[in-house]
Design a protein around this motif. Structure first.
Motif, PDB file in Angstrom:
ATOM      1  N   MET A   1       5.560  -5.413  -6.734  1.00 56.16           N
ATOM      2  CA  MET A   1       4.728  -6.549  -6.339  1.00 56.16           C
ATOM      3  C   MET A   1       5.610  -7.739  -5.999  1.00 56.16           C
ATOM      4  O   MET A   1       6.510  -8.088  -6.751  1.00 56.16           O
ATOM      5  N   ASP A   2       5.353  -8.356  -4.845  1.00 59.18           N
ATOM      6  CA  ASP A   2       6.076  -9.561  -4.460  1.00 59.18           C
ATOM      7  C   ASP A   2       5.364 -10.786  -5.025  1.00 59.18           C
ATOM      8  O   ASP A   2       4.140 -10.885  -4.991  1.00 59.18           O
ATOM      9  N   VAL A   3       6.150 -11.718  -5.559  1.00 57.07           N
ATOM     10  CA  VAL A   3       5.605 -12.949  -6.126  1.00 57.07           C
ATOM     11  C   VAL A   3       6.219 -14.124  -5.383  1.00 57.07           C
ATOM     12  O   VAL A   3       7.443 -14.240  -5.288  1.00 57.07           O
ATOM     13  N   TYR A   4       5.370 -14.995  -4.829  1.00 54.43           N
ATOM     14  CA  TYR A   4       5.834 -16.159  -4.087  1.00 54.43           C
ATOM     15  C   TYR A   4       5.369 -17.420  -4.804  1.00 54.43           C
ATOM     16  O   TYR A   4       4.340 -17.435  -5.460  1.00 54.43           O
ATOM     17  N   GLY A   5       6.101 -18.488  -4.648  1.00 53.52           N
ATOM     18  CA  GLY A   5       5.712 -19.740  -5.268  1.00 53.52           C
ATOM     19  C   GLY A   5       6.512 -19.998  -6.535  1.00 53.52           C
ATOM     20  O   GLY A   5       7.344 -19.195  -6.953  1.00 53.52           O
ATOM     21  N   SER A  38      -9.122  -1.252 -10.653  1.00 55.55           N
ATOM     22  CA  SER A  38      -8.035  -0.272 -10.785  1.00 55.55           C
ATOM     23  C   SER A  38      -7.215  -0.234  -9.504  1.00 55.55           C
ATOM     24  O   SER A  38      -6.949   0.825  -8.943  1.00 55.55           O
ATOM     25  N   SER A  39      -6.814  -1.394  -9.046  1.00 55.51           N
ATOM     26  CA  SER A  39      -6.166  -1.509  -7.744  1.00 55.51           C
ATOM     27  C   SER A  39      -4.679  -1.784  -7.904  1.00 55.51           C
ATOM     28  O   SER A  39      -4.218  -2.250  -8.939  1.00 55.51           O
ATOM     29  N   SER A  40      -3.948  -1.505  -6.826  1.00 48.90           N
ATOM     30  CA  SER A  40      -2.554  -1.919  -6.775  1.00 48.90           C
ATOM     31  C   SER A  40      -2.505  -3.356  -6.277  1.00 48.90           C
ATOM     32  O   SER A  40      -3.401  -3.820  -5.587  1.00 48.90           O
ATOM     33  N   VAL A  41      -1.453  -4.072  -6.632  1.00 49.47           N
ATOM     34  CA  VAL A  41      -1.276  -5.456  -6.206  1.00 49.47           C
ATOM     35  C   VAL A  41      -0.016  -5.527  -5.348  1.00 49.47           C
ATOM     36  O   VAL A  41       1.070  -5.160  -5.795  1.00 49.47           O
ATOM     37  N   ASN A  42      -0.166  -5.982  -4.114  1.00 54.87           N
ATOM     38  CA  ASN A  42       0.979  -6.088  -3.205  1.00 54.87           C
ATOM     39  C   ASN A  42       1.744  -7.385  -3.399  1.00 54.87           C
ATOM     40  O   ASN A  42       2.969  -7.393  -3.390  1.00 54.87           O
ATOM     41  N   PHE A  43       1.008  -8.491  -3.520  1.00 54.05           N
ATOM     42  CA  PHE A  43       1.710  -9.749  -3.714  1.00 54.05           C
ATOM     43  C   PHE A  43       0.803 -10.793  -4.356  1.00 54.05           C
ATOM     44  O   PHE A  43      -0.422 -10.732  -4.277  1.00 54.05           O
ATOM     45  N   LEU A  44       1.456 -11.735  -5.040  1.00 58.46           N
ATOM     46  CA  LEU A  44       0.833 -12.960  -5.532  1.00 58.46           C
ATOM     47  C   LEU A  44       1.527 -14.121  -4.848  1.00 58.46           C
ATOM     48  O   LEU A  44       2.729 -14.075  -4.621  1.00 58.46           O
ATOM     49  N   GLY A  55      -3.890  -6.732  -2.418  1.00 55.65           N
ATOM     50  CA  GLY A  55      -3.529  -5.382  -2.836  1.00 55.65           C
ATOM     51  C   GLY A  55      -4.438  -4.345  -2.229  1.00 55.65           C
ATOM     52  O   GLY A  55      -5.107  -4.574  -1.215  1.00 55.65           O
ATOM     53  N   TRP A  56      -4.465  -3.186  -2.884  1.00 51.29           N
ATOM     54  CA  TRP A  56      -5.223  -2.037  -2.381  1.00 51.29           C
ATOM     55  C   TRP A  56      -6.060  -1.467  -3.505  1.00 51.29           C
ATOM     56  O   TRP A  56      -5.569  -1.238  -4.604  1.00 51.29           O
ATOM     57  N   GLU A  57      -7.317  -1.205  -3.211  1.00 52.46           N
ATOM     58  CA  GLU A  57      -8.215  -0.588  -4.172  1.00 52.46           C
ATOM     59  C   GLU A  57      -8.744   0.701  -3.563  1.00 52.46           C
ATOM     60  O   GLU A  57      -9.331   0.679  -2.472  1.00 52.46           O
ATOM     61  N   ASP A  58      -8.528   1.825  -4.244  1.00 53.13           N
ATOM     62  CA  ASP A  58      -8.831   3.123  -3.651  1.00 53.13           C
ATOM     63  C   ASP A  58     -10.279   3.238  -3.177  1.00 53.13           C
ATOM     64  O   ASP A  58     -10.553   3.828  -2.134  1.00 53.13           O
ATOM     65  N   SER A  59     -11.206   2.672  -3.928  1.00 49.35           N
ATOM     66  CA  SER A  59     -12.620   2.844  -3.584  1.00 49.35           C
ATOM     67  C   SER A  59     -13.076   1.902  -2.475  1.00 49.35           C
ATOM     68  O   SER A  59     -14.079   2.165  -1.813  1.00 49.35           O
ATOM     69  N   LYS A  60     -12.332   0.808  -2.240  1.00 54.44           N
ATOM     70  CA  LYS A  60     -12.803  -0.202  -1.286  1.00 54.44           C
ATOM     71  C   LYS A  60     -11.776  -0.576  -0.222  1.00 54.44           C
ATOM     72  O   LYS A  60     -12.114  -1.258   0.735  1.00 54.44           O
ATOM     73  N   GLY A  61     -10.544  -0.160  -0.365  1.00 58.01           N
ATOM     74  CA  GLY A  61      -9.536  -0.500   0.629  1.00 58.01           C
ATOM     75  C   GLY A  61      -8.787  -1.769   0.286  1.00 58.01           C
ATOM     76  O   GLY A  61      -8.711  -2.181  -0.873  1.00 58.01           O
ATOM     77  N   ILE A  76     -11.631 -11.197   0.822  1.00 57.38           N
ATOM     78  CA  ILE A  76     -11.571 -10.608   2.156  1.00 57.38           C
ATOM     79  C   ILE A  76     -11.258  -9.132   2.015  1.00 57.38           C
ATOM     80  O   ILE A  76     -10.341  -8.748   1.306  1.00 57.38           O
ATOM     81  N   ARG A  77     -12.053  -8.299   2.674  1.00 58.69           N
ATOM     82  CA  ARG A  77     -11.800  -6.855   2.723  1.00 58.69           C
ATOM     83  C   ARG A  77     -12.052  -6.409   4.154  1.00 58.69           C
ATOM     84  O   ARG A  77     -13.177  -6.148   4.534  1.00 58.69           O
ATOM     85  N   GLU A  78     -11.014  -6.324   4.943  1.00 51.71           N
ATOM     86  CA  GLU A  78     -11.226  -6.045   6.356  1.00 51.71           C
ATOM     87  C   GLU A  78     -10.254  -5.021   6.951  1.00 51.71           C
ATOM     88  O   GLU A  78     -10.482  -4.542   8.038  1.00 51.71           O
ATOM     89  N   SER A  79      -9.158  -4.732   6.294  1.00 47.85           N
ATOM     90  CA  SER A  79      -8.070  -4.051   6.968  1.00 47.85           C
ATOM     91  C   SER A  79      -7.399  -3.029   6.070  1.00 47.85           C
ATOM     92  O   SER A  79      -7.453  -3.146   4.846  1.00 47.85           O
ATOM     93  N   PRO A  80      -6.774  -1.995   6.659  1.00 50.07           N
ATOM     94  CA  PRO A  80      -5.968  -1.094   5.833  1.00 50.07           C
ATOM     95  C   PRO A  80      -4.802  -1.799   5.159  1.00 50.07           C
ATOM     96  O   PRO A  80      -4.274  -1.317   4.179  1.00 50.07           O
ATOM     97  N   TYR A  81      -4.404  -2.957   5.698  1.00 47.46           N
ATOM     98  CA  TYR A  81      -3.274  -3.650   5.093  1.00 47.46           C
ATOM     99  C   TYR A  81      -3.381  -5.147   5.363  1.00 47.46           C
ATOM    100  O   TYR A  81      -3.632  -5.574   6.488  1.00 47.46           O
ATOM    101  N   ILE A  82      -3.220  -5.930   4.335  1.00 47.75           N
ATOM    102  CA  ILE A  82      -3.160  -7.379   4.459  1.00 47.75           C
ATOM    103  C   ILE A  82      -1.720  -7.804   4.210  1.00 47.75           C
ATOM    104  O   ILE A  82      -1.116  -7.401   3.227  1.00 47.75           O
ATOM    105  N   TYR A  83      -1.159  -8.581   5.104  1.00 47.55           N
ATOM    106  CA  TYR A  83       0.258  -8.897   5.025  1.00 47.55           C
ATOM    107  C   TYR A  83       0.450 -10.409   5.026  1.00 47.55           C
ATOM    108  O   TYR A  83      -0.442 -11.184   5.361  1.00 47.55           O
TER     109      TYR A  83
END
Length: 242
Positions: A1-5, A38-44, A55-61, A76-83
């Protein structure tokens, strides 16, 4: 997980296979917990006393949450990946278009820049043939964004813009054609354009009107050739059935 700030007030804790965003109280004890599932977290990312979690949640994306001291306020839940483009600037892809979202000036919700919605204001346009890519240009002296709007196989229009310190979208007063190598000036003044002023100037620009005209001509030619092909194939099949 990337942490910014710079804040150390928040952390992600995993409890019974569920992720929680936890916050320290004045006594330096983690007490408040906001469930992420039960999701993964990509960044804070910490912005003032707010925090963005993606992040990513298996049941919702893919998801992106904006938290404040009162808890989750926007999702926001719109994309396979939020960057992450830059501090407080994020992107996701939907409908063949890269979109940009930033927390608004008061951090209670997100502002979003969706070029498909802007282009959709142009009359007689087939949005299925339009795609948008976003380039982030940054060096030691300046940083700005550039939307590359592809009008099918006809041309690509470059739209430069920036995000102000107040997290507002502001547009440079010109657009540029890759194929014709021409610039279309959107304003007689060398100042950045606000969102609504840009939309009006963009929709009515000669470059965009030329793109629509050429795309419609191409569509008519393609339909004519397709009809000729249908007639030819029908005739040839008839030869086999005699």
């Amino acid at each position: 997980m990337d942490v910014y700030g710079k804040s150390n007030s928040y952390a992600v804790a995993n409890i019974d296979n569920n992720n929680y965003l936890v916050r320290k109280n004045s006594g330096e004890v983690y007490c408040d917990a906001y469930q992420l599932g039960s999701s993964s977290v990509n960044f804070l990312e910490y912005i003032d006393d707010k925090v963005i979690v993606s992040g990513w949640e298996d049941s919702k994306g893919a998801y992106m949450y904006l938290f404040d001291k009162y808890g989750k306020s926007t999702e926001i839940r719109e994309s396979p990946y939020i960057y992450r483009y830059d501090e407080g600037v994020y992107g996701y892809k939907k409908d063949n278009c890269k979109n940009i979202v930033v927390p608004n000036q008061f951090f209670s919700s997100f502002n979003e820049l969706n070029f498909k919605k802007i282009i959709g204001k142009v009359p007689d346009i087939n949005l299925d043939k339009i795609s948008v890519n976003i380039k982030y240009n940054k060096d030691e002296e300046k940083k700005y964004f550039e939307a590359l709007i592809n009008f099918g196989d006809i041309d690509t229009i470059h739209v430069p813009f920036k995000i102000t310190e107040k997290r507002e979208f502001m547009f440079y007063p010109f657009i540029y054609s890759s194929i014709s190598k021409k610039e279309n000036v959107l304003s007689n003044e060398d100042i950045l354009l606000h969102y609504s002023d840009f939309i009006f100037a963009f929709v009515n620009s000669f470059l965009v009107k030329d793109m629509i005209y050429l795309m419609n001509i191409e569509e008519e030619i393609r339909c004519s050739e397709d009809n000729k092909g249908l007639s030819y194939v029908k005739k040839r099949i008839g030869d086999f059935e005699q």
